[in-house]
Motif scaffolding. Structure first.
Motif, PDB file in Angstrom:
ATOM      1  N   MET A   1      19.964   3.855  -2.198  1.00 54.11           N
ATOM      2  CA  MET A   1      18.845   3.023  -2.657  1.00 54.11           C
ATOM      3  C   MET A   1      17.525   3.747  -2.394  1.00 54.11           C
ATOM      4  N   ARG A   2      16.634   3.731  -3.386  1.00 56.18           N
ATOM      5  CA  ARG A   2      15.307   4.298  -3.209  1.00 56.18           C
ATOM      6  C   ARG A   2      14.295   3.159  -3.124  1.00 56.18           C
ATOM      7  N   ALA A   3      13.447   3.222  -2.107  1.00 58.38           N
ATOM      8  CA  ALA A   3      12.492   2.140  -1.874  1.00 58.38           C
ATOM      9  C   ALA A   3      11.093   2.697  -1.678  1.00 58.38           C
ATOM     10  N   LEU A   4      10.109   1.887  -2.069  1.00 59.37           N
ATOM     11  CA  LEU A   4       8.696   2.183  -1.831  1.00 59.37           C
ATOM     12  C   LEU A   4       8.194   1.216  -0.771  1.00 59.37           C
ATOM     13  N   LEU A   5       7.636   1.732   0.305  1.00 59.42           N
ATOM     14  CA  LEU A   5       7.036   0.909   1.346  1.00 59.42           C
ATOM     15  C   LEU A   5       5.525   0.942   1.175  1.00 59.42           C
ATOM     16  N   VAL A   6       4.931  -0.227   0.933  1.00 53.28           N
ATOM     17  CA  VAL A   6       3.489  -0.354   0.781  1.00 53.28           C
ATOM     18  C   VAL A   6       2.927  -0.865   2.099  1.00 53.28           C
ATOM     19  N   VAL A   7       2.114  -0.044   2.755  1.00 49.39           N
ATOM     20  CA  VAL A   7       1.618  -0.343   4.094  1.00 49.39           C
ATOM     21  C   VAL A   7       0.132  -0.652   4.049  1.00 49.39           C
ATOM     22  N   ASN A   8      -0.237  -1.814   4.538  1.00 50.58           N
ATOM     23  CA  ASN A   8      -1.648  -2.156   4.679  1.00 50.58           C
ATOM     24  C   ASN A   8      -2.094  -1.741   6.080  1.00 50.58           C
ATOM     25  N   PRO A   9      -2.921  -0.699   6.212  1.00 48.48           N
ATOM     26  CA  PRO A   9      -3.309  -0.226   7.545  1.00 48.48           C
ATOM     27  C   PRO A   9      -4.187  -1.212   8.301  1.00 48.48           C
ATOM     28  N   ALA A  10      -4.743  -2.193   7.580  1.00 52.05           N
ATOM     29  CA  ALA A  10      -5.604  -3.183   8.220  1.00 52.05           C
ATOM     30  C   ALA A  10      -4.850  -4.442   8.611  1.00 52.05           C
ATOM     31  N   ALA A  11      -3.521  -4.431   8.478  1.00 51.39           N
ATOM     32  CA  ALA A  11      -2.720  -5.597   8.874  1.00 51.39           C
ATOM     33  C   ALA A  11      -3.042  -5.960  10.316  1.00 51.39           C
ATOM     34  N   THR A  12      -3.310  -7.234  10.548  1.00 49.26           N
ATOM     35  CA  THR A  12      -3.922  -7.640  11.822  1.00 49.26           C
ATOM     36  C   THR A  12      -2.968  -7.695  12.997  1.00 49.26           C
ATOM     37  N   THR A  13      -1.666  -7.751  12.758  1.00 48.37           N
ATOM     38  CA  THR A  13      -0.739  -7.948  13.876  1.00 48.37           C
ATOM     39  C   THR A  13       0.220  -6.781  14.079  1.00 48.37           C
ATOM     40  N   THR A  14      -0.031  -5.641  13.438  1.00 42.97           N
ATOM     41  CA  THR A  14       0.814  -4.464  13.654  1.00 42.97           C
ATOM     42  C   THR A  14      -0.055  -3.258  13.980  1.00 42.97           C
ATOM     43  N   SER A  15       0.306  -2.553  15.036  1.00 40.10           N
ATOM     44  CA  SER A  15      -0.412  -1.351  15.419  1.00 40.10           C
ATOM     45  C   SER A  15       0.143  -0.151  14.655  1.00 40.10           C
ATOM     46  N   ALA A  16      -0.566   0.966  14.723  1.00 41.97           N
ATOM     47  CA  ALA A  16      -0.094   2.179  14.056  1.00 41.97           C
ATOM     48  C   ALA A  16       1.250   2.616  14.629  1.00 41.97           C
ATOM     49  N   ARG A  17       1.422   2.483  15.946  1.00 37.40           N
ATOM     50  CA  ARG A  17       2.696   2.868  16.553  1.00 37.40           C
ATOM     51  C   ARG A  17       3.828   1.980  16.056  1.00 37.40           C
ATOM     52  N   THR A  18       3.562   0.660  15.964  1.00 37.82           N
ATOM     53  CA  THR A  18       4.592  -0.253  15.464  1.00 37.82           C
ATOM     54  C   THR A  18       4.958   0.079  14.026  1.00 37.82           C
ATOM     55  N   ARG A  19       3.958   0.396  13.206  1.00 40.42           N
ATOM     56  CA  ARG A  19       4.241   0.752  11.818  1.00 40.42           C
ATOM     57  C   ARG A  19       5.108   2.004  11.733  1.00 40.42           C
ATOM     58  N   ASP A  20       4.844   2.972  12.606  1.00 43.43           N
ATOM     59  CA  ASP A  20       5.655   4.194  12.605  1.00 43.43           C
ATOM     60  C   ASP A  20       7.108   3.882  12.951  1.00 43.43           C
TER      61      ASP A  20
END
Length: 322
Positions: A1-20
């Protein structure tokens, strides 16, 4: 399966480390391309590109309800086509995450990622109905582009509150439930016409309903959350039916206190009710008119002032992984 992940860097409840961490977990199960949004409307553009691609099977939205709304509008730019449009998955990263929670997903991003991976392994999905707004033929809003919403849209008072919240966020205020409560109170005090309804609702084959002060179209229940408390303006609203409508024709201090208390104590069995409350279930189409321009919101996003909006409930519009 090929997927696209769209990440909002300004999301208020996730840190950069959590996103990684989340990206690594998803990439272990699929061929994943992650793109970080750079401007308002970018998630919509990415969703549209995915829909036009021949090899994207899934789009994952990591962000709040605004990010999800943009992705959905991109995926459905050319209309629903289940089986041909990529599926949608959501990892909540906003302050409220109404759509994700209405789907039954955990509000924690890490737990929701685990639930998503389980659903993918099990092939668990559903096709949900959505709401669509458009300009009304024969009015000055006729040329306004159509737009999809996932859980609710409103004209009048509630949209004014959303606009006030957005103004505060532009000034650097953090999006919190306390901020919304304060703006509700300020909207009550600052709206000079709140005692006189200006909205008229029309639907095919039925008498018009006039003198409404607010009108909220819900595509699912709950309508929103106050902290972890679900709010049921239209308890019977469902992703499997048309749109439900909740309206109010009076907002005096006493009526606001009454209906506000009912909303705070609402449940899947009973929502706000009374002689000044309008409750309608499973509508396919209706139009709201106002002589004076009123604010419009969709999925918590303020979209400016409108005098006429047509709402359509579209069943089985989009495939969602849950």
């Amino acid at each position: 399966m090929r997927a696209l992940l769209v990440v909002n860097p300004a999301a208020t409840t996730t840190s950069a480390r959590t996103r990684d961490v989340l990206i690594h977990a998803l990439a272990s199960e699929m061929k994943l391309e992650a793109v970080t949004t750079e401007y308002r409307g970018h998630a919509r553009d990415l969703g549209r590109q995915a829909a036009e691609s021949d090899d994207i099977d899934l789009v994952v939205a990591l962000g709040g309800d605004g990010t999800v709304n943009e992705v959905v509008n991109g995926l459905l730019h050319d209309g629903p086509a289940p089986g041909h449009v990529p599926g949608l998955a959501v990892v909540p990263g906003g302050s409220t995450n109404v759509f994700a929670r209405a789907l039954g997903l955990p509000n924690d991003a890490v737990e929701a990622t685990g639930a998503l991976l389980d659903a993918l392994r099990e092939g668990s999905e559903r096709t949900v109905g959505l709401g669509l707004t458009s300009g009304t033929p024969g009015t000055e809003d006729e040329a306004v582009p159509s737009r999809w919403f996932t859980f609710n849209a409103g004209l009048g008072f509630d949209a004014g509150v959303v606009g006030r919240v957005e103004q505060q966020r532009e000034r650097g205020r953090k999006s919190t439930h306390a901020l919304y409560v304060r703006q509700v109170l300020r909207q009550l005090v600052g709206e000079p016409s709140r005692r006189q309804g200006t909205i008229t609702m029309e639907r095919p084959g039925e008498d018009a309903v006039s003198e409404l002060l607010l009108c909220i179209a819900s595509n699912t229940a709950p309508w929103t959350f106050l902290g972890n408390r679900p709010m049921y303006a239209s308890p019977r609203a469902s992703f499997d039916t048309g749109l439900d409508v909740f309206g109010l024709s009076r907002m005096s201090t006493a009526s606001v206190a009454r209906y506000g208390t009912q909303l705070l104590t609402s449940s899947p069995e009973r929502g706000p009710h009374g002689k000044h409350a309008l409750s309608l279930h499973d509508l396919s189409e209706f139009t709201l008119h106002s002589k004076a321009p009123l604010p419009l919101q969709m999925d918590g996003d303020h979209l400016g002032l409108r005098t006429s909006v047509t709402f359509t409930g579209v069943r089985r519009a989009l495939r969602v992984i849950v």
